[in-house]
Design an enzyme around this catalytic site. Structure first.
Site, short mmCIF file in Angstrom:
data_model
loop_
_atom_site.label_atom_id
_atom_site.label_comp_id
_atom_site.label_asym_id
_atom_site.label_seq_id
_atom_site.Cartn_x
_atom_site.Cartn_y
_atom_site.Cartn_z
N PHE A 148 0.80 -1.28 0.02
CA PHE A 148 -0.01 -0.05 -0.01
C PHE A 148 0.93 1.29 -0.05
O PHE A 148 1.77 1.46 1.04
CB PHE A 148 -0.97 0.08 1.08
CG PHE A 148 -1.83 1.35 1.04
CD1 PHE A 148 -3.02 1.16 0.38
CD2 PHE A 148 -1.50 2.52 1.61
CE1 PHE A 148 -3.87 2.17 0.37
CE2 PHE A 148 -2.47 3.28 1.49
CZ PHE A 148 -3.40 3.34 0.67
N ASP A 233 9.20 2.97 1.48
CA ASP A 233 8.49 3.79 2.07
C ASP A 233 7.99 3.45 3.64
O ASP A 233 7.58 2.49 4.16
CB ASP A 233 7.11 3.09 1.27
CG ASP A 233 5.79 4.03 1.69
OD1 ASP A 233 5.90 4.75 2.69
OD2 ASP A 233 4.74 3.70 0.90
N LYS A 262 3.02 11.27 6.97
CA LYS A 262 2.28 11.26 8.20
C LYS A 262 2.85 11.85 9.20
O LYS A 262 2.75 13.09 9.33
CB LYS A 262 2.05 9.71 8.64
CG LYS A 262 1.24 9.23 7.11
CD LYS A 262 0.74 7.76 7.75
CE LYS A 262 0.22 6.73 6.73
NZ LYS A 262 -1.18 7.09 6.29
C1 LIG Z 1 3.01 2.86 3.63
C2 LIG Z 1 2.04 4.17 3.13
N1 LIG Z 1 2.54 4.56 2.02
C3 LIG Z 1 1.69 5.92 1.56
C4 LIG Z 1 0.62 6.21 2.10
C5 LIG Z 1 -0.21 7.16 1.61
O1 LIG Z 1 -0.25 8.32 2.43
P1 LIG Z 1 -1.47 9.58 2.30
O2 LIG Z 1 -2.65 8.99 2.53
O3 LIG Z 1 -1.05 10.72 2.97
O4 LIG Z 1 -1.17 9.66 0.81
C6 LIG Z 1 0.05 5.54 3.19
C7 LIG Z 1 -0.93 5.68 3.95
O5 LIG Z 1 -1.74 4.95 4.69
C8 LIG Z 1 0.86 4.25 3.77
O6 LIG Z 1 0.62 3.55 4.84
#
Ligand SMILES: Cc1ncc(COP(=O)(O)O)c(C=O)c1O
Length: 408
Positions: A148, A233, A262
């Site tokens: 994700f 990530d 975040k």
């Molecule tokens: C590992 C990871 N990458 C990217 C994202 C995407 O972040 P955003 O919702 O701020 O676009 C999330 C969101 O939950 C995430 O958990």
């Protein structure tokens, strides 16, 4: 209607308005939060709940941490936005502090996590063409199944979750999916056109999936051997959540590219970033990438304070200690309804036997007992409270969680 008048609106009416006027792209629990303080929130009727989601780890420092709120107030009274057309007096300091925290040369700021992932993808492709010498338009990025990384069209192009993809094609080419945790599959997938391996050190949305010990280390070695960027990530796993500043530290791994978001914005402003060395991020020239709000002075001021708090290490330690306690307490309960409890730091996934009902139903029952948690997929309840949560709060929560799941 002014926001002051709006503050008195009843829950029932607010739920009805959301149903009618807000697109149904989420399925929230029917709680309407009006205030937050530390690890706790209060709804419009005055009921208190322990927040065990922490806005998907954006609230690692809790709701309205006084240091972060002060930093925001001070900056609100001075300057909030310049765009990157001009310099501002916060952005360079934030970039320096973040680069130093990550042990890298440079930072590229955006706002949301998805934007940072997009930025990392563009970085890897450009690096592939300019530095590695891949033929134009042939760059390949290897990703893991169950990933994700956000919701843009390019990112959902390599999602393996049908709900994220269905009805949103055509998709962006240039990605190959390999099984998460499978070193051999990664090795096989990499070819001369591969520019990067993009991976979550722990897969959050997939259900707090911790890869086999040694996976990240092996991936690091393969990426180094084959001249491929290792891009992690750490949007959800980073900044203290797993008991270390970055989750890759558990395996002593240093990636080429960190992707952060975040908690970087302290739960106040959206703030995300790609952090890497000059040999990588130096590929961008003016006009090739950007964002109007990326690196704005308000977000930067909060980010500076966030980094200062992380430097002290107290949140990382709290996450490691309290997380270990929580994991053990949930395992010790030995509930027959639970098939697995796993996690790292204050980030735990509880898998339920599907026969006892869905994770959503359990979350609804937890809500009735004063705990806000979130299901992921059909049968996993994930627990990720703010890192400022107390041991007493967690003890209180465990009693209720065990009671709710144990009576399901
Ligand atoms: C590992 C990871 N990458 C990217 C994202 C995407 O972040 P955003 O919702 O701020 O676009 C999330 C969101 O939950 C995430 O958990």
């Amino acid at each position: 209607m002014s926001t002051e008048q709006a503050a008195g609106t009843r829950a029932e009416e607010l739920l009805e308005l959301a149903e009618r006027y807000a697109a149904h792209n989420y399925h929230p629990l029917p709680v309407v939060i009006a205030e937050g303080d530390g690890a706790w929130v209060t709804d419009v009727e005055g009921e208190r709940y322990l927040d065990m989601l922490a806005a998907y780890s954006a609230l690692n420092f809790g709701h309205r941490h006084p240091r972060l709120v002060d930093a925001a107030h001070r900056q609100l009274d001075r300057l909030t936005l310049t765009s990157r057309a001009f310099h501002n007096d916060m952005f360079p300091l934030f970039c320096r502090d973040l680069a130093e925290l990550a042990g890298k040369d440079m930072v590229l700021t955006m706002n949301t996590g998805a934007e940072a992932v997009e930025t990392a993808i563009k970085t890897a492709r450009r690096w592939g063409y300019d530095v590695k010498g891949v033929e134009p338009n042939r760059a390949k990025i290897v990703v893991a199944d169950g990933n994700f990384h956000g919701r843009t069209v390019t990112i959902v192009s390599f999602s393996t979750d049908p709900t994220a993809q269905e009805g949103f094609g055509p998709f962006t080419p240039g990605f190959e999916v390999v099984p998460y945790g499978d070193v051999d599959a990664l090795r096989t997938a990499i070819d001369g056109d591969t520019v990067a391996f993009l991976v979550e050190p722990i897969q959050g949305e997939a259900g707090v999936i911790v890869p086999p010990e040694g996976y990240l280390r092996a991936a690091r070695e393969i990426c180094t051997e084959r001249g491929v960027l290792m891009m992690v990530d750490e949007i959800q796993s980073g900044l203290g959540r797993t008991g270390t500043t970055f989750a890759v530290e558990h395996e002593g791994v240093v990636p080429d590219v960190y992707i952060l978001g975040k908690a970087l914005g302290g739960g106040i402003m959206p703030l995300s970033a790609v952090v890497a060395d000059r040999a990588i991020l130096g590929v961008f020239k003016p006009g090739e990438h950007g964002s109007t709000f990326g690196g704005n002075p308000l977000a930067s001021a909060i980010g500076i304070e966030v980094i200062d708090m992380l430097r002290e290490g107290t949140y990382q330690r709290a996450s490691a200690e309290l997380g270990a306690w929580l994991l053990q307490a949930l395992r010790d309960a030995s509930l027959p309804q639970v098939t697995e409890v796993r996690g790292r730091g204050l980030w735990i996934g509880v898998d339920l036997d599907p026969a006892v009902g869905t994770a959503r139903e359990i979350c609804e029952r937890l809500m009735a007992r004063g705990i806000l948690a979130k299901d992921t997929h059909e049968s996993t309840v994930r627990l990720a409270p703010p890192l400022c949560v107390s041991r007493e709060d967690l003890g209180w929560a465990v009693e209720r969680i065990v009671d709710v799941i144990g009576s399901a």
